[in-house]
Enzyme design. Sequence first.
Site, PDB file in Angstrom:
ATOM      1  N   GLU A  48       0.266 -13.481  -9.358  1.00 46.57           N
ATOM      2  CA  GLU A  48      -0.987 -13.164 -10.049  1.00 46.57           C
ATOM      3  C   GLU A  48      -1.763 -12.152  -9.211  1.00 46.57           C
ATOM      4  O   GLU A  48      -1.943 -12.341  -8.004  1.00 46.57           O
ATOM      5  CB  GLU A  48      -1.827 -14.439 -10.231  1.00 46.57           C
ATOM      6  CG  GLU A  48      -1.194 -15.460 -11.134  1.00 46.57           C
ATOM      7  CD  GLU A  48      -1.023 -14.983 -12.572  1.00 46.57           C
ATOM      8  OE1 GLU A  48      -1.883 -14.215 -13.054  1.00 46.57           O
ATOM      9  OE2 GLU A  48      -0.018 -15.368 -13.199  1.00 46.57           O
TER      10      GLU A  48
ATOM     11  N   HIS B 297     -12.622  -1.396  10.941  1.00 48.83           N
ATOM     12  CA  HIS B 297     -11.435  -2.212  11.243  1.00 48.83           C
ATOM     13  C   HIS B 297     -11.826  -3.416  12.098  1.00 48.83           C
ATOM     14  O   HIS B 297     -11.325  -4.522  11.905  1.00 48.83           O
ATOM     15  CB  HIS B 297     -10.372  -1.374  11.959  1.00 48.83           C
ATOM     16  CG  HIS B 297      -9.850  -0.235  11.120  1.00 48.83           C
ATOM     17  ND1 HIS B 297      -9.502  -0.383   9.811  1.00 48.83           N
ATOM     18  CD2 HIS B 297      -9.634   1.083  11.416  1.00 48.83           C
ATOM     19  CE1 HIS B 297      -9.088   0.782   9.317  1.00 48.83           C
ATOM     20  NE2 HIS B 297      -9.170   1.686  10.282  1.00 48.83           N
TER      21      HIS B 297
ATOM     22  N   ARG C 193     -14.474   2.918   4.471  1.00 52.66           N
ATOM     23  CA  ARG C 193     -15.672   3.173   3.663  1.00 52.66           C
ATOM     24  C   ARG C 193     -16.842   2.308   4.120  1.00 52.66           C
ATOM     25  O   ARG C 193     -17.976   2.757   4.166  1.00 52.66           O
ATOM     26  CB  ARG C 193     -15.361   2.915   2.179  1.00 52.66           C
ATOM     27  CG  ARG C 193     -14.688   4.100   1.512  1.00 52.66           C
ATOM     28  CD  ARG C 193     -14.106   3.715   0.189  1.00 52.66           C
ATOM     29  NE  ARG C 193     -12.881   2.948   0.353  1.00 52.66           N
ATOM     30  CZ  ARG C 193     -12.341   2.199  -0.602  1.00 52.66           C
ATOM     31  NH1 ARG C 193     -12.953   2.103  -1.769  1.00 52.66           N
ATOM     32  NH2 ARG C 193     -11.219   1.552  -0.390  1.00 52.66           N
TER      33      ARG C 193
ATOM     34  N   LEU D  64      -0.855 -23.505   8.850  1.00 51.41           N
ATOM     35  CA  LEU D  64      -0.744 -22.212   8.165  1.00 51.41           C
ATOM     36  C   LEU D  64       0.263 -21.288   8.854  1.00 51.41           C
ATOM     37  O   LEU D  64       0.267 -21.174  10.085  1.00 51.41           O
ATOM     38  CB  LEU D  64      -2.137 -21.557   8.178  1.00 51.41           C
ATOM     39  CG  LEU D  64      -2.248 -20.166   7.581  1.00 51.41           C
ATOM     40  CD1 LEU D  64      -2.105 -20.225   6.065  1.00 51.41           C
ATOM     41  CD2 LEU D  64      -3.595 -19.546   7.950  1.00 51.41           C
TER      42      LEU D  64
ATOM     43  N   ARG E  42      -2.275   8.714   9.250  1.00 50.36           N
ATOM     44  CA  ARG E  42      -3.725   8.808   9.526  1.00 50.36           C
ATOM     45  C   ARG E  42      -3.976   9.610  10.801  1.00 50.36           C
ATOM     46  O   ARG E  42      -3.055   9.798  11.600  1.00 50.36           O
ATOM     47  CB  ARG E  42      -4.292   7.403   9.702  1.00 50.36           C
ATOM     48  CG  ARG E  42      -4.235   6.669   8.401  1.00 50.36           C
ATOM     49  CD  ARG E  42      -4.974   5.371   8.440  1.00 50.36           C
ATOM     50  NE  ARG E  42      -5.015   4.863   7.091  1.00 50.36           N
ATOM     51  CZ  ARG E  42      -5.987   4.123   6.567  1.00 50.36           C
ATOM     52  NH1 ARG E  42      -6.998   3.757   7.310  1.00 50.36           N
ATOM     53  NH2 ARG E  42      -5.945   3.725   5.324  1.00 50.36           N
TER      54      ARG E  42
ATOM     55  N   ASP F 115      -8.364  -3.673   2.054  1.00 52.55           N
ATOM     56  CA  ASP F 115      -8.750  -2.263   1.936  1.00 52.55           C
ATOM     57  C   ASP F 115     -10.271  -2.104   1.969  1.00 52.55           C
ATOM     58  O   ASP F 115     -10.997  -2.979   1.501  1.00 52.55           O
ATOM     59  CB  ASP F 115      -8.181  -1.718   0.616  1.00 52.55           C
ATOM     60  CG  ASP F 115      -8.065  -0.211   0.638  1.00 52.55           C
ATOM     61  OD1 ASP F 115      -8.295   0.404   1.695  1.00 52.55           O
ATOM     62  OD2 ASP F 115      -7.734   0.356  -0.416  1.00 52.55           O
TER      63      ASP F 115
HETATM   64  C1  FPP Z   1      -7.375  -0.465   5.224  1.00 49.71           C
HETATM   65  O1  FPP Z   1      -8.717   0.006   5.094  1.00 49.71           O
HETATM   66  C2  FPP Z   1      -7.220  -1.245   6.447  1.00 49.71           C
HETATM   67  C3  FPP Z   1      -6.300  -1.011   7.438  1.00 49.71           C
HETATM   68  C4  FPP Z   1      -5.307   0.065   7.360  1.00 49.71           C
HETATM   69  C5  FPP Z   1      -6.273  -1.809   8.676  1.00 49.71           C
HETATM   70  C6  FPP Z   1      -6.454  -3.294   8.497  1.00 49.71           C
HETATM   71  C7  FPP Z   1      -6.739  -3.925   9.813  1.00 49.71           C
HETATM   72  C8  FPP Z   1      -7.640  -4.915  10.017  1.00 49.71           C
HETATM   73  C9  FPP Z   1      -8.435  -5.538   8.943  1.00 49.71           C
HETATM   74  C10 FPP Z   1      -7.843  -5.419  11.391  1.00 49.71           C
HETATM   75  C11 FPP Z   1      -7.321  -6.812  11.486  1.00 49.71           C
HETATM   76  C12 FPP Z   1      -6.046  -6.825  12.122  1.00 49.71           C
HETATM   77  C13 FPP Z   1      -5.214  -7.878  12.283  1.00 49.71           C
HETATM   78  C14 FPP Z   1      -4.617  -8.108  13.608  1.00 49.71           C
HETATM   79  C15 FPP Z   1      -4.813  -8.776  11.188  1.00 49.71           C
HETATM   80  P1  FPP Z   1      -8.975   1.585   5.055  1.00 49.71           P
HETATM   81  O2  FPP Z   1      -9.103   2.068   6.440  1.00 49.71           O
HETATM   82  O3  FPP Z   1      -7.872   2.237   4.268  1.00 49.71           O
HETATM   83  O4  FPP Z   1     -10.329   1.666   4.302  1.00 49.71           O
HETATM   84  P2  FPP Z   1     -10.800   2.861   3.326  1.00 49.71           P
HETATM   85  O5  FPP Z   1      -9.949   2.758   2.091  1.00 49.71           O
HETATM   86  O6  FPP Z   1     -12.230   2.530   3.061  1.00 49.71           O
HETATM   87  O7  FPP Z   1     -10.627   4.150   4.056  1.00 49.71           O
END
Ligand code: FPP
Length: 258
Positions: A213, A43, A30, A137, A77, A26
């Site tokens: 955990e 992202h 931001r 892995l 979204r 997460d």
């Molecule tokens: C949450 O942050 C993140 C996501 C919904 C997308 C996660 C995707 C990646 C990290 C890209 C990597 C992808 C692969 C193929 C593994 P948010 O957008 O909710 O952040 P915020 O809370 O700051 O708005």
Amino acid sequence: MNERADGTEGAGSTSQPVRHVAIIMDGNGRWAEQRGLPRHAGHRAGLESVRRVIEVCLQEGIHTLTLFAFSSENWRRPKKEVSLLMDLFLSALQGEVKRMQANDIRLRVIGDRSAFSRKLQGRITDAEQQTRANQGLLLQIAANYGGRWDIAQAARKLCEQVRDGSLAPEQVDESLIASHLSCADQPDPDLFIRTGGERRISNFLLWQCAYTELYFTSRLWPDFDQDAMREALNDYAGRQRRFGKTGAQVKGGRTPVS
Ligand code: FPP
């Protein structure tokens, strides 16, 4: 390799092996907004953190890493963000297969993939096929995944077996339900990490995290580097996992990850 509370082996200290780590990544949005960038840039930067965390998992001999990439709720979204995320998944799947082969990583996508475009579904299947013999892995990407969905789909399969007469309702117990969940062949996560400051499980691996955990950090996902991952593993090494026993019955391990 060391023995864990249930008698099986895993990486880590003697009584605190880490076989499975699950992460809610997460804070991408931001991170981007703080830099005046579009959310999508967060992202993309998040993909770099995925690579860094995988590196630590390989070094530490962790067997399974499950990443929450897209929840069943993320469809809510803005359309543009969803579409750019899908493009990122497509290009990551294509670009990372070589790297996965080189590092003996097997890919598995968990979740309801039927909602994805045919192209994305095809690419997921291709990447899974190409990496299926890898023994290092196991990288599980949760995409259009929800813990409640997972439990519901397991219940549906069991109901079908009861309807067909191959299963009696009295046979339904915890282990039977667990064996019909998405990652049934994997141990439950030992450690759950959520970046970005929120302290919620947000419908991720609900059944599987019963004894996991939990580790929360305010660090945003694109800033989560190798040191941050090691910090989380060290914190875990200091926990005493009791699985319902008393503290006296369980000797806690304290071997930090260097
Ligand atoms: C949450 O942050 C993140 C996501 C919904 C997308 C996660 C995707 C990646 C990290 C890209 C990597 C992808 C692969 C193929 C593994 P948010 O957008 O909710 O952040 P915020 O809370 O700051 O708005």
